[in-house]
Design an enzyme around this catalytic site. Structure first.
Site, PDB file in Angstrom:
ATOM      1  N   LYS A  28      55.155  86.026  19.923  1.00 33.70           N
ATOM      2  CA  LYS A  28      54.549  84.680  19.814  1.00 33.70           C
ATOM      3  C   LYS A  28      54.648  84.018  20.994  1.00 33.70           C
ATOM      4  CE  LYS A  28      55.086  80.553  16.629  1.00 33.70           C
ATOM      5  NZ  LYS A  28      55.789  80.374  15.542  1.00 33.70           N
ATOM      6  N   SER A  34      52.946  78.356  11.616  1.00 36.09           N
ATOM      7  CA  SER A  34      52.437  78.311  13.082  1.00 36.09           C
ATOM      8  C   SER A  34      52.290  79.696  13.677  1.00 36.09           C
ATOM      9  CB  SER A  34      53.233  77.569  13.820  1.00 36.09           C
ATOM     10  OG  SER A  34      54.789  78.231  13.962  1.00 36.09           O
ATOM     11  N   SER A  68      56.841  78.805   8.924  1.00 36.09           N
ATOM     12  CA  SER A  68      56.002  79.413  10.132  1.00 36.09           C
ATOM     13  C   SER A  68      56.071  80.830  10.083  1.00 36.09           C
ATOM     14  CB  SER A  68      56.475  78.788  11.462  1.00 36.09           C
ATOM     15  OG  SER A  68      55.745  77.385  11.527  1.00 36.09           O
TER      16      SER A  68
END
Lengths: 484, 492
Positions: B77, B156, B180
């Site tokens: 990420k 997210s 997320s």
């Protein structure tokens, strides 16, 4: 409380509180491993934590906490076993994270006090509200380039102790005495070097004025004053300004001001309306600071003797006056020097020598106690020569000056220059005889009742003996011959 | 196909020398090259680096070494700082930022031999539930709907989850602040684990809300997540909030079963508005656990209804302060101005997207003088009550089972005009974040449109082992074998 400002409509008294920012002596910063040395190349002591790079996190430096606790103990203050770090949010180019980590709501040290000594010999106890740990910001340099500002982050993240006094101070002198005393205590503890010119100790001064007996009026804060003298001057200037405002029918507004030492006046920096909203909240990157009671007790046990205790001991044990004792303990090195000189000797005589010829010599030569031209051991040897009557007091001063000049040991100065005191009564008697023979007129006057001439004869005999006569023996011999 | 292997299968294949790390990496890089233009799951692809890491892994494998992740290609990420590889946090303000350091979590993965394919897309600064707020464009969910609408992968960690679901990576790192990890895992039909707050170091992860942010793995199986978390977790003296505890054998915990466990059903998670298929899936999950020998117990988490409101005070408050450092002075994007204030204003106005600006403003507001007590302080008090809810519940049960999200993936563009509707995506995930307890989402079924739905398992603080045990039982019982339409090897 004799200090007042005489206004047009009567006297005003001052109310003063000090917030002192003292840079903690520690090898690394409060929340990072960067070095803290003064005067390093710009931006050479900056870690990614200090520069607030993404994802960087603070980790508390235990040594800085220990220093704050030591200071708290030295101020006889409450140590809070649980304290907390908050974020104080504001934007500035030399504040990399956009917030300063500080202890707003729960400081590590609570109430304490400082005893100050004033020139009239009186003492006052000044309350300390709190001491908390916080990070220093970096430094903005606006004069290095025509259109740019330079940022030096070496200072960013260095540990500061903010020591906040109660509004207990009433005169510029008291404020000066408080600052000096606080600095002495910090230096004794080894928690701050107290060098105001290097910025490792700075003061924010809160000043208000009022009529006697009134509650507090609005105060103004004079920021970042960097010497004891300037603090005292800033207080006088700011108090005078406020009196003028009140007496001309105006109102003093709460604001932050700066002191301009060149003009001897304060000027507005920002008003209450422009005051930042710092949006304090607990720093979620840090856990509450929890201290172990035994660890605090260990720090307490290791504290050095502090100036007040040392002064009391000098008075009690060495029989010094409170004033002499206060002067000698004001600096730890001086006190240690004194104790070396006084050890096993006449302690009052040692103090007199320190306070007199020794300090005069330091002043004259511009040397500090740390690189004194005369060591404590050498000064002690000089006192020993006095004590065992090898030399008399007058010669001792001469020997001391030679020590200052040459660094030679007192015994060798005495030997090499033949300054040994004459205790041979035959030699003294001969000198007395020759002086009396050379001054028949004076002798007649003396015998006619002019007793004061005894001193004249002593002086002449000592002169004839090049100052080396034992004063007591010379007196004895003279008295004997004159009364014969 | 190598890209169809689970992480554990790929690991075993490498150990058997059935294929090389270079081959495995190349297969995934091919998938990235083929699919990323469509899915936009990666912001940065570090192909050369990945190949070099794979070659190094093959050398180690040849020498008989076997790190837990040796030679396994992962997506990272783009919130984890990676040394020498651009790290953007999905924001224009960090567009040019190349960190000179490696986050602790990614350093742990590298230590264990992982290969990094590149940096996965995300909502800007991890603020979002749809991946629509990324400055590098939205991520598309590899799952598709009959009406043909492009779907969001959730957020997210949408890029991480889309990459794993589409078989562009065996697993990915993710972070969870209010859901997320779990919500996008549910939307993308994969497993995701948010460990206990403090289990993984936050050092080197771009901060959103420090008291909530927690790293975790996403992968196609619960067991894969267990292997990854074993590498990611561990005490880090550089993060004061990281927990000084040993890291358990999570993979072993996946084999424990649920016999004798008490599983709680929080009654406050029920609502009339819940779609029938989600309610049905939930009941199915409970039945699976009952079949596995668990006892199902009704419990109450009475402050659940305040979770979202509290979260949307605490998280923006911390974010408003955490994002102050993006000022154009030292790194990242700078837009010059006449003076310092103008430099700040222009840099931050151009650097931050609308959602980030909204949250900075909310956070600034709730911390400001006169509002602090009413908002931030009260939120912290409610947060303590939410934690107490969980503590009380865990006195009666070993774990909780809930749906992960109130819906399946929605279309790109939906809910964009109503932030609160968007925030409601996190209604089931936020309370556990506020309490800091561990959670897992496991794919358990499809909705009537053929989109994946996840179930959420929540556990006691630092008892991820039970969470893995429950998750693994659900995974076996569900036998979720459905595949997204857009994936490596699928006809275009």
């Amino acid at each position: 409380m004799s200090y007042v400002i005489k206004g047009q409509d009567g006297p005003w008294e001052l109310v003063i509180g000090l917030e002192v920012h003292a840079q903690v002596i520690s090898r690394s910063k409060l929340f990072s491993g960067s070095a803290t040395e003064f005067g390093a190349e710009p931006n050479s002591q900056v870690s990614f934590v200090d520069a607030a790079f993404p994802g960087m996190l603070p980790v508390i430096n235990q040594e800085c906490v220990a220093q704050a606790v030591r200071t708290g103990l030295g101020l006889d203050a409450q140590i809070n076993l649980v304290s907390r770090f908050d974020r104080k949010n504001y934007f500035y180019a030399d504040l990399p994270a956009g917030y300063q980590i500080s202890q707003y709501a729960h400081p590590v040290v609570g109430g304490g006090h400082v005893e100050i000594e004033l020139s009239d010999g009186s003492t006052r106890r000044i309350g300390v509200t709190r001491l908390h740990l916080e990070q220093d910001a970096g430094k903005s340099l606006h004069d290095q380039h025509p259109t740019k500002s330079y940022i030096d982050l070496n200072r960013s993240g260095i540990a500061l102790m903010e020591i906040v006094s109660e509004p207990d101070l009433r005169t510029p002198e008291e404020a000066g005495a408080y600052l000096r005393k606080l600095r002495t205590i910090l230096r004794y503890l080894g928690t701050c070097d107290g060098n105001m010119e290097e910025g490792s100790m700075r003061a924010d001064v809160n000043v208000s004025v009022r009529r006697h007996g009134e509650p507090f009026r609005t105060r103004c804060e004079v920021k970042n004053v960097n010497s004891v003298r300037f603090v005292m001057q800033a207080i006088e200037a700011e108090a005078a300004r406020q009196v003028e405002v009140w007496e001309s029918g105006g109102t003093v507004e709460q604001e932050t001001r700066l002191f301009d030492p060149a003009r001897g006046e304060t000027r507005s920096m920002r008003s209450k309306e422009d005051a930042h909203d710092y949006r304090y909240f607990p720093d979620p990157d840090l856990l509450p600071l929890v201290l172990d009671e035994a660890w605090v007790a260990g720090l307490r046990a290791e504290l050095p003797e502090l100036p007040d205790a040392k002064r009391a001991r000098f008075v009690a044990k060495h029989g010094l006056s409170a004033y002499d004792a206060a002067v000698l303990v004001a600096d730890q090195e001086t006190a240690a020097f004194y104790e070396t000189v006084a050890a096993g000797r006449d302690a009052k005589l040692a103090a007199n020598w320190m306070m007199g010829d020794f300090f005069a010599a330091l002043n004259r030569t511009g040397r500090s106690i740390g690189d004194s031209p005369v060591s404590a051991a050498a000064l002690g040897q000089l006192l020993d020569l006095l004590a065992d009557r090898t030399i008399n007091g007058r010669i001792a001063k001469e020997v001391f000056e030679a020590m200052v000049e040459t660094g030679e040991a007192p015994a060798s100065i005495v030997e090499n220059r033949g300054l040994r005191q004459v205790t041979d009564t035959g030699a003294i008697d001969r000198a007395v005889d020759s002086v009396l023979a050379a001054n028949p007129d004076k002798l007649a006057e003396y015998r006619g009742g002019k007793d004061k001439l005894f001193g004249f004869f002593v002086g002449q005999v000592m002169k004839a003996m090049a100052g080396k006569g034992n004063p007591a023996l010379v007196n004895d011999a003279l008295r004997q011959r004159l009364s014969a | 196909m190598l890209t169809d292997l689970s992480l554990v299968e790929a690991r075993d294949g490498l150990r058997r020398r059935a294929f090389s790390a270079a081959e495995l990496t190349e297969a995934h890089l091919d998938a990235v090259a083929a699919l990323n233009p469509r899915l936009n799951a990666f912001i940065t692809v570090s192909a050369d680096r990945a190949r070099a890491q794979a070659v190094a892994a093959d050398a180690k494998l040849a020498a008989g070494e076997s790190g837990p992740l040796l030679g396994l290609p992962l997506a990272i990420k783009d919130l984890f700082c990676t040394e020498g590889v651009r790290t953007t946090a999905g924001s224009r303000i960090l567009e040019p930022f190349v960190p000179p350091y490696e986050s602790t979590v990614t350093a742990n993965l590298l230590r264990d031999g992982a290969v990094f394919l590149g940096k996965a897309n995300l909502d800007e600064f991890a603020m979002g539930s749809s991946n629509m707020t990324s400055a590098f464009g939205p991520v598309q969910n590899p799952w598709t709907r009959a009406d043909g609408a492009a779907l969001v992968p959730g957020g997210s960690s949408g890029g991480s989850c889309a990459a794993v679901a589409a078989r562009m990576a065996l697993g990915a790192t993710a972070t969870d602040t209010g859901g997320s990890i779990r919500q996008p895992a549910s939307f993308c039909g994969i497993a995701g684990v948010k460990p206990t707050y403090g289990r993984c170091s936050r050092w080197g992860i771009v901060a959103f809300a420090s008291s909530l942010d927690q790293a975790g793995p996403v992968a196609r199986t619960v067991g894969d997540c267990a292997v990854m978390l074993g590498s990611m977790a561990g005490f880090d003296p550089r993060d004061s909030t990281s927990a000084d505890r040993p890291v358990p054998d999570f993979a072993a915990a996946c084999r424990r079963g649920v016999r004798g466990l008490r599983i709680g059903v929080p009654r406050e998670y029920r609502s009339d508005a819940m779609p029938a298929e989600i309610e049905a899936l939930w009941q199915q999950g409970l039945a699976w656990l009952r079949d596995g020998g668990a006892e199902i117990v009704d419990v109450s988490l009475p402050h659940t209804k305040y979770g979202l409101a509290t979260y949307y005070i605490v998280a923006p408050a911390e974010a408003s302060s955490n994002l102050a450092r993006y000022d154009g002075v030292r790194f990242g994007r700078r837009v010059e101005g006449e003076d310092l204030t103008e430099l700040y204003e222009r840099t931050r106005a151009e650097g931050f997207g609308a959602e980030v600006r909204r949250r900075i403003m909310i956070g600034t507001y709730v911390l400001s003088a006169g509002y602090y007590d009413a908002y931030y302080l009260r939120a912290q008090k409610v947060r303590a009550l939410i934690l107490r809810d969980f503590t009380d519940a865990y006195a009666q049960v070993d774990a909780l089972l809930t749906p992960t999200a109130p819906s399946a993936a929605f279309a790109q563009g939906d809910k964009m005009d109503d932030p609160v509707a968007m925030y409601l995506n996190d209604v089931f995930t936020v309370p556990a974040s506020m309490a800091g307890v561990p959670g897992l989402s496991v794919p358990a079924g499809l909705d009537p449109q053929g989109l994946p739905l996840g179930l959420q398992v929540l556990g006691r603080p630092f008892d991820e082992e039970t969470v893995f045990a429950v998750g693994a039982v659900l995974e076996r019982a569900a036998g979720f074998r459905h595949l997204p339409a857009i994936r490596a090897g699928a006809p275009a």
